[in-house]
Design a protein around this motif. Structure first.
Motif, short mmCIF file in Angstrom:
data_model
loop_
_atom_site.label_atom_id
_atom_site.label_comp_id
_atom_site.label_asym_id
_atom_site.label_seq_id
_atom_site.Cartn_x
_atom_site.Cartn_y
_atom_site.Cartn_z
N GLU A 295 74.98 52.08 83.45
CA GLU A 295 75.02 51.86 82.18
C GLU A 295 74.46 50.50 82.11
O GLU A 295 75.46 49.31 82.79
N THR A 296 73.95 50.25 81.60
CA THR A 296 73.07 48.73 81.16
C THR A 296 72.93 48.55 79.88
O THR A 296 73.12 49.08 78.90
N ASP A 297 73.52 46.99 79.45
CA ASP A 297 73.44 46.28 78.32
C ASP A 297 72.64 46.22 77.42
O ASP A 297 72.44 46.29 76.35
N THR A 298 71.05 47.33 77.73
CA THR A 298 70.09 47.61 76.54
C THR A 298 70.06 48.75 77.22
O THR A 298 69.35 49.62 75.85
N GLY A 299 71.07 49.86 76.95
CA GLY A 299 71.23 51.21 76.94
C GLY A 299 71.00 52.03 77.46
O GLY A 299 71.16 53.63 77.78
N CYS A 300 70.60 51.71 78.52
CA CYS A 300 69.80 52.46 79.50
C CYS A 300 70.81 53.09 80.53
O CYS A 300 72.45 52.60 81.29
N ILE A 301 70.93 54.58 81.12
CA ILE A 301 71.86 55.31 82.13
C ILE A 301 70.60 55.76 83.07
O ILE A 301 69.72 55.95 82.57
N LEU A 302 71.36 55.45 83.97
CA LEU A 302 70.75 56.04 85.73
C LEU A 302 71.81 56.46 86.10
O LEU A 302 72.97 55.92 86.12
N GLY A 303 71.63 57.24 86.63
CA GLY A 303 72.02 58.40 87.90
C GLY A 303 72.08 58.26 88.93
O GLY A 303 70.66 58.14 90.24
N GLY A 304 73.08 59.09 90.59
CA GLY A 304 72.99 59.46 91.11
C GLY A 304 73.93 60.42 91.43
O GLY A 304 75.12 59.85 91.36
N SER A 305 73.35 61.22 93.02
CA SER A 305 74.55 62.32 92.63
C SER A 305 74.53 63.08 94.01
O SER A 305 73.58 62.40 95.38
N SER A 306 75.40 63.97 94.86
CA SER A 306 75.19 63.80 95.86
C SER A 306 75.93 65.75 95.96
O SER A 306 77.33 65.37 95.40
N VAL A 307 75.92 66.46 96.18
CA VAL A 307 76.85 67.99 96.87
C VAL A 307 77.17 68.16 97.51
O VAL A 307 76.52 68.15 99.09
N GLY A 308 78.15 68.27 98.14
CA GLY A 308 78.97 68.91 99.68
C GLY A 308 78.23 69.72 100.02
O GLY A 308 77.94 71.13 99.33
N GLN A 309 77.74 69.80 101.22
CA GLN A 309 77.69 70.91 101.56
C GLN A 309 78.34 71.54 103.10
O GLN A 309 78.35 70.22 103.56
#
Length: 376
Positions: free
Chosen positions: A254-268
């Motif tokens: 989360e940023t101070d301007t209200g942006c939300i950015l993600g990152g993810s990974s699924v186990g295999q």
């Protein structure tokens, strides 16, 4: 009937979902051929067919041909969108989040018929590859809709389900819109104020979740993220609330301007727990480094809502634009007549996507007794 080549650009399920949503909203009959033609197993999978038939039920009186597994051609003549309670279950680990993607725009603008909120019960996989994990939808996508488009969608994870059996279930509440979506302007990414996340396992030892969490934290710190702003939990899912075995990591900054950015990974199978954590952290760090106000997944998911909004929307995106984003733009321009402008910054590091939305509201919502008298 609008003809759509399903092999264009991304050539996958996204064309199907966006095209059917637009068709249902705009009351425009469509025919899609060459569905998922470039995939190893072309044609509809069970998850796609379940999503199409879900829209068919929301669109009362519609006609749909070809909405079955392995079909490579679909014809859809929409009916009247009606709010209510609906469910979908592909009977596989097909992603519940993709079922939500196709149904959400339709329910937002369905005829309320005295119902101000629709409900969805979606079954299948909740955390799978090649689809947004339910945690991403809950922590990044839905907060984005609420903050910028003023749409408050509720999501409850009833039970998690993992590949290959699925068995998960989510409950979703969708408000009925009374006016067009507002246009949005998101140009300043701002400074990261927090990085939160969730490393999880189900049906596996809890220490694997901790290994994933620790590896994610270590990589983020190595890339320059202040350790004091990082808060990533690790959990072993309650066996009563999870079907099957699985693991993964979902992160959001989360940023101070209200942006939300993600990152993810699924186990295999065969992938070490620490590597899962590193993959999620690398994806988040890549999205932050690109400098956009949305990550590579929100980059295309906001398109349909920006097109439906009233007024000019402008969103700064990282480069290069993803194939999904280019596909979403192509289809929106084809079906709605909007035009997107792409404005690179002086250094060529980011791109502002700009479009004048159509200010969509169904005609039936606009008609008041005075409107009817004026038309007569």
């Amino acid at each position: 009937m609008e003809q759509i080549d399903g092999s264009t650009l991304e050539g996958g399920g996204q064309i199907l979902r966006n095209a059917v949503s637009f068709a249902a909203l705009l009351q425009k009959p469509i025919m899609i051929d060459k569905i998922r033609a470039s995939r190893k197993q072309p044609g509809l999978k069970a998850q796609h067919a379940a999503g199409l038939n879900l829209v068919g039920r929301i669109s009362h009186g519609s006609e749909m041909q070809g909405a079955s597994k392995d079909s490579s051609t679909l014809q859809f003549t929409p009916g009247d969108l009606v709010a209510g309670s609906y469910s979908a279950d592909p009977g596989t680990a097909g992603a519940t989040t993709l079922l939500l993607q196709i149904a959400l725009p339709c329910l937002l603008f369905a005829n309320s018929n005295g119902v101000n909120t629709s409900t969805l019960r979606l079954r299948g996989g909740t955390n799978a590859i090649q689809a947004p994990q339910v945690d991403y939808t809950e922590r990044v996508f839905l907060p984005f809709l609420q903050r910028h488009f003023m749409v408050n969608v509720g999501l409850t994870i009833v039970r998690r389900g993992y590949y290959p059996k699925g068995g998960g279930e989510v409950s979703v509440t969708v408000p009925t819109m009374k006016e067009p979506l507002p246009a949005i302007t998101i140009l300043d990414r701002g400074t990261v104020t927090s990085v939160r996340g969730r490393a999880y396992v189900a049906g596996l030892p809890k220490h694997l979740a901790k290994e994933s969490r620790d590896a994610a934290v270590a990589l983020l710190v190595k890339k320059g993220i202040d350790p004091s702003v990082i808060d990533i939990e690790y959990v072993r899912e309650d066996a009563a609330k999870a079907f099957g075995a699985g693991s993964g990591v979902v992160l959001w900054a989360e940023t101070d301007t209200g942006c939300i950015l993600g990152g993810s990974s699924v186990g295999q199978k065969g992938v070490e727990a620490a590597e899962i954590g590193r993959e999620a952290a690398e994806e988040l760090e890549r999205n932050l480094t690109q400098g956009g106000c949305v990550d590579e997944y929100l980059q295309d998911q906001w398109i349909i809502f920006g097109v439906l909004a009233k007024g000019k929307s402008r969103v700064r995106c990282g480069l290069p634009l993803t194939l999904h984003t280019r596909t979403a733009i192509w289809l929106a321009e084809k079906l709605t007549g909007v035009s997107f402008t792409q404005i690179p910054d002086e250094e060529g590091k980011t791109m502002v996507l700009e479009c004048e939305g159509i200010g969509f509201m169904p005609k039936s919502h606009k008609e008041t007794p005075q409107d009817i008298m004026e038309e007569r």
